[in-house]
Design a protein around this motif. Sequence first.
Motif, PDB file in Angstrom:
ATOM      1  N   ASN A 281      35.998   5.195  30.550  1.00  0.00           N
ATOM      2  CA  ASN A 281      35.204   5.776  31.634  1.00  0.00           C
ATOM      3  C   ASN A 281      33.712   5.672  31.369  1.00  0.00           C
TER       4      ASN A 281
ATOM      5  N   GLN B 121      32.439   2.321  32.627  1.00  0.00           N
ATOM      6  CA  GLN B 121      32.482   2.245  34.088  1.00  0.00           C
ATOM      7  C   GLN B 121      31.409   3.123  34.733  1.00  0.00           C
ATOM      8  N   ALA B 122      31.172   4.303  34.169  1.00  0.00           N
ATOM      9  CA  ALA B 122      30.080   5.143  34.675  1.00  0.00           C
ATOM     10  C   ALA B 122      28.736   4.470  34.397  1.00  0.00           C
TER      11      ALA B 122
ATOM     12  N   ILE C  74      35.598   6.393  37.587  1.00  0.00           N
ATOM     13  CA  ILE C  74      34.842   7.235  36.661  1.00  0.00           C
ATOM     14  C   ILE C  74      35.660   8.421  36.167  1.00  0.00           C
TER      15      ILE C  74
ATOM     16  N   ARG D 250      28.165  11.686  33.036  1.00  0.00           N
ATOM     17  CA  ARG D 250      28.691  11.130  34.290  1.00  0.00           C
ATOM     18  C   ARG D 250      28.894  12.176  35.387  1.00  0.00           C
TER      19      ARG D 250
ATOM     20  N   TYR E 143      26.692   6.946  26.819  1.00  0.00           N
ATOM     21  CA  TYR E 143      26.249   6.378  28.100  1.00  0.00           C
ATOM     22  C   TYR E 143      24.944   5.611  27.931  1.00  0.00           C
TER      23      TYR E 143
END
Length: 328
Positions: free
Chosen positions: A30, A33-34, A129, A96, A7
Amino acid sequence: MPDQFKYWRAVNSLRNGELSFTQAFISDGNVNQASFFFALLPFPTPVSPISLGFYNTFLYIILFFVLYVKKIFTDVSIWFYLLFPSAALYTALSLRETLIFFFMTLTIVYARESKIFRSALFIIPIYLIKFQNFFILGPIVLMYFLFNVAKKGMSLTKALVIGAISLIGLLLSAPIAIPLVNTFRVAMFVEDGGNKDEISLIAGAGDFVFQGLTSALYFLAKPLPWEASNALQLVQSVENLAILAVLLLITRQAWKLRPDKLAFWLLFLAFSMSIYGLVVFNYGTAVRYRYPFVIIYVIFVCADCNITRLRSHKRAKSHTQPMTKSLD
């Protein structure tokens, strides 16, 4: 927790232009997108995963004030929100889960207020997410609207009917659902370091229903103290015992005060724990996935059923009443 670096790198890629916001938004991963939502927050570009963890802490604080201003907290839920150890841990990490919790809670907040557009607006990011939570929360929010649970509650008869329909639906969908669930079970087991040949697959419809019911209780409680293999798991197992005791006391109080509203949230908790219980084996992952559902259960059971204390004071009142009469 090595996932934090994924992330952190993604947010930095978005901030320095290596990854466009459009690419992150439409990507399959994901993580991107997070990170898209993290990168939108008005903070300096994080220099480390610890810095990105503050983004999550900020969201947790903002959500606290939203719930406080809207008078959703009670004397019980406000302290649970502030003192829940797993929440303190995972809202300080660059993962997330806090984003998911943030959007899930606001979806329910606006559902309680019958603000359909705002509720729908906050549930859309959950699909991007973590689609599992979207499919768990979607039917729950829909029932919340249809039955107007916040004002009217849900009768125990309706809850039992919905439970029976869900059970029939499970049985009818078993030929399609079982292979999918087994695929996810194997994938999660292997991802957590297990051997795919060691996992027991769901054999049939009866086993599917049995596993769904029993795994919900186990998922809510694990790791048990004798299952802990390191210091963190031992702490988590002790926390689980305390949290289960609190949940039991809250549920008991809600049953006495507003069983019609409690029935809805019991369905929510059972539904979510069953789904994750079927596919998640790692203890740390279980705690990480479980904590948003546990907090949401406590917050909204306390709000809807007006739980202001964990234990009833009726006994204390009965002792003081004769003294008052004698003085009169």
